[in-house]
Design an enzyme around this catalytic site. Structure first.
Site, PDB file in Angstrom:
ATOM      1  N   HIS A 146       0.888  -1.163   0.000  1.00 22.49           N
ATOM      2  CA  HIS A 146       0.000   0.000   0.000  1.00 22.49           C
ATOM      3  C   HIS A 146       0.931   1.220   0.000  1.00 22.49           C
ATOM      4  O   HIS A 146       1.654   1.455   0.973  1.00 22.49           O
ATOM      5  CB  HIS A 146      -0.844  -0.065   1.275  1.00 22.49           C
ATOM      6  CG  HIS A 146      -1.796   1.067   1.489  1.00 22.49           C
ATOM      7  ND1 HIS A 146      -2.981   1.191   0.804  1.00 22.49           N
ATOM      8  CD2 HIS A 146      -1.759   2.107   2.349  1.00 22.49           C
ATOM      9  CE1 HIS A 146      -3.633   2.265   1.235  1.00 22.49           C
ATOM     10  NE2 HIS A 146      -2.912   2.832   2.162  1.00 22.49           N
ATOM     11  N   VAL A 178       0.775  -0.021  12.791  1.00 18.83           N
ATOM     12  CA  VAL A 178       1.154  -1.456  12.793  1.00 18.83           C
ATOM     13  C   VAL A 178       0.763  -2.095  14.128  1.00 18.83           C
ATOM     14  O   VAL A 178       0.390  -3.276  14.173  1.00 18.83           O
ATOM     15  CB  VAL A 178       2.669  -1.625  12.548  1.00 18.83           C
ATOM     16  CG1 VAL A 178       3.082  -3.089  12.708  1.00 18.83           C
ATOM     17  CG2 VAL A 178       3.059  -1.129  11.159  1.00 18.83           C
ATOM     18  N   MET A 232      -2.161  -4.865   9.280  1.00 17.23           N
ATOM     19  CA  MET A 232      -1.010  -4.095   8.786  1.00 17.23           C
ATOM     20  C   MET A 232       0.264  -4.698   9.361  1.00 17.23           C
ATOM     21  O   MET A 232       0.429  -4.746  10.584  1.00 17.23           O
ATOM     22  CB  MET A 232      -1.159  -2.628   9.201  1.00 17.23           C
ATOM     23  CG  MET A 232      -0.057  -1.709   8.693  1.00 17.23           C
ATOM     24  SD  MET A 232      -0.437   0.016   9.175  1.00 17.23           S
ATOM     25  CE  MET A 232       1.053   0.874   8.654  1.00 17.23           C
ATOM     26  N   TYR A 277      -7.987  -2.531   7.052  1.00 15.63           N
ATOM     27  CA  TYR A 277      -7.208  -1.363   7.474  1.00 15.63           C
ATOM     28  C   TYR A 277      -7.955  -0.068   7.149  1.00 15.63           C
ATOM     29  O   TYR A 277      -8.073   0.828   7.995  1.00 15.63           O
ATOM     30  CB  TYR A 277      -5.859  -1.412   6.758  1.00 15.63           C
ATOM     31  CG  TYR A 277      -5.057  -0.146   6.736  1.00 15.63           C
ATOM     32  CD1 TYR A 277      -4.269   0.232   7.828  1.00 15.63           C
ATOM     33  CD2 TYR A 277      -5.035   0.671   5.605  1.00 15.63           C
ATOM     34  CE1 TYR A 277      -3.494   1.383   7.780  1.00 15.63           C
ATOM     35  CE2 TYR A 277      -4.256   1.821   5.553  1.00 15.63           C
ATOM     36  CZ  TYR A 277      -3.499   2.177   6.646  1.00 15.63           C
ATOM     37  OH  TYR A 277      -2.739   3.312   6.609  1.00 15.63           O
ATOM     38  N   HIS A 286     -10.674   0.499   9.553  1.00 14.16           N
ATOM     39  CA  HIS A 286     -10.338   0.434  10.978  1.00 14.16           C
ATOM     40  C   HIS A 286     -10.398   1.835  11.610  1.00 14.16           C
ATOM     41  O   HIS A 286      -9.837   2.788  11.069  1.00 14.16           O
ATOM     42  CB  HIS A 286      -8.932  -0.153  11.136  1.00 14.16           C
ATOM     43  CG  HIS A 286      -8.612  -0.552  12.541  1.00 14.16           C
ATOM     44  ND1 HIS A 286      -8.350   0.357  13.525  1.00 14.16           N
ATOM     45  CD2 HIS A 286      -8.521  -1.763  13.124  1.00 14.16           C
ATOM     46  CE1 HIS A 286      -8.103  -0.279  14.669  1.00 14.16           C
ATOM     47  NE2 HIS A 286      -8.200  -1.576  14.441  1.00 14.16           N
TER      48      HIS A 286
END
Lengths: 111, 111
Positions: A12, A38, A44, A79, A82
């Site tokens: 990404h 992360v 991630m 992600y 999120h």
């Protein structure tokens, strides 16, 4: 499963041009917060970033690259949705004059 | 020396949007020729590519990512000037409607 196939790593890439007045120190702070995702977003897996140092004058004004890694496109969808990513995006995007995002599964070629 | 520091790896990212009428098969052939530069340009250490699969609608029309790796920014300068790169660039660039190039040293952040 081999990397780059099926559910292999998906990169990404976010290219950014920060608005005038955003200092290098502030950019480093944003990079730290970006990196901290992360720890907050399970899908991630890795993060790295860097300043554009290209010499070909084809960067279209983008000055920074933020690269994160996921195990699948589904992981990127998780992600994106999120809440910790949404919070960070709401913080970062107003600081950017230009932004571009691409996702891809890096595939090698045998030659 | 640690990756991402000093002479650590430098990534060279080319984003492309191919002109209409260029088939996926032709794009694969260009990717093979791009990959073959690893065999021709000593400073180019690795190559991978992929189709954009992003879902955030922030790709600004770019459809493909080509990622190559070098050991230093000097290595990229050697690549840019290398006759085999120049030949390939002269072949590829006319096939592209849009192109963007950034180089960066991926640096991790401890959080």
């Amino acid at each position: 499963m081999a990397e780059g196939q099926g559910q292999g790593v998906v990169k990404h890439i976010l290219l950014a041009k920060f608005k005038e007045g955003i200092s290098d120190h502030q950019i480093e702070e944003y990079a730290k917060q970006y990196a901290n995702l992360v720890n907050l977003v399970p899908s991630m897996k890795a993060f790295a970033w860097g300043k554009d140092v290209s010499i070909e004058n084809m960067n279209q004004g983008f000055t920074h690259v933020f690269e994160s890694s996921f195990e699948s496109t589904q992981g990127i969808a998780e992600y994106v949705a999120h809440p910790d990513h949404v919070d960070f995006a709401n913080l970062l995007l107003p600081k950017l004059e230009k932004v571009l995002v691409v996702d891809y599964k890096p595939t090698s070629v045998l030659v």
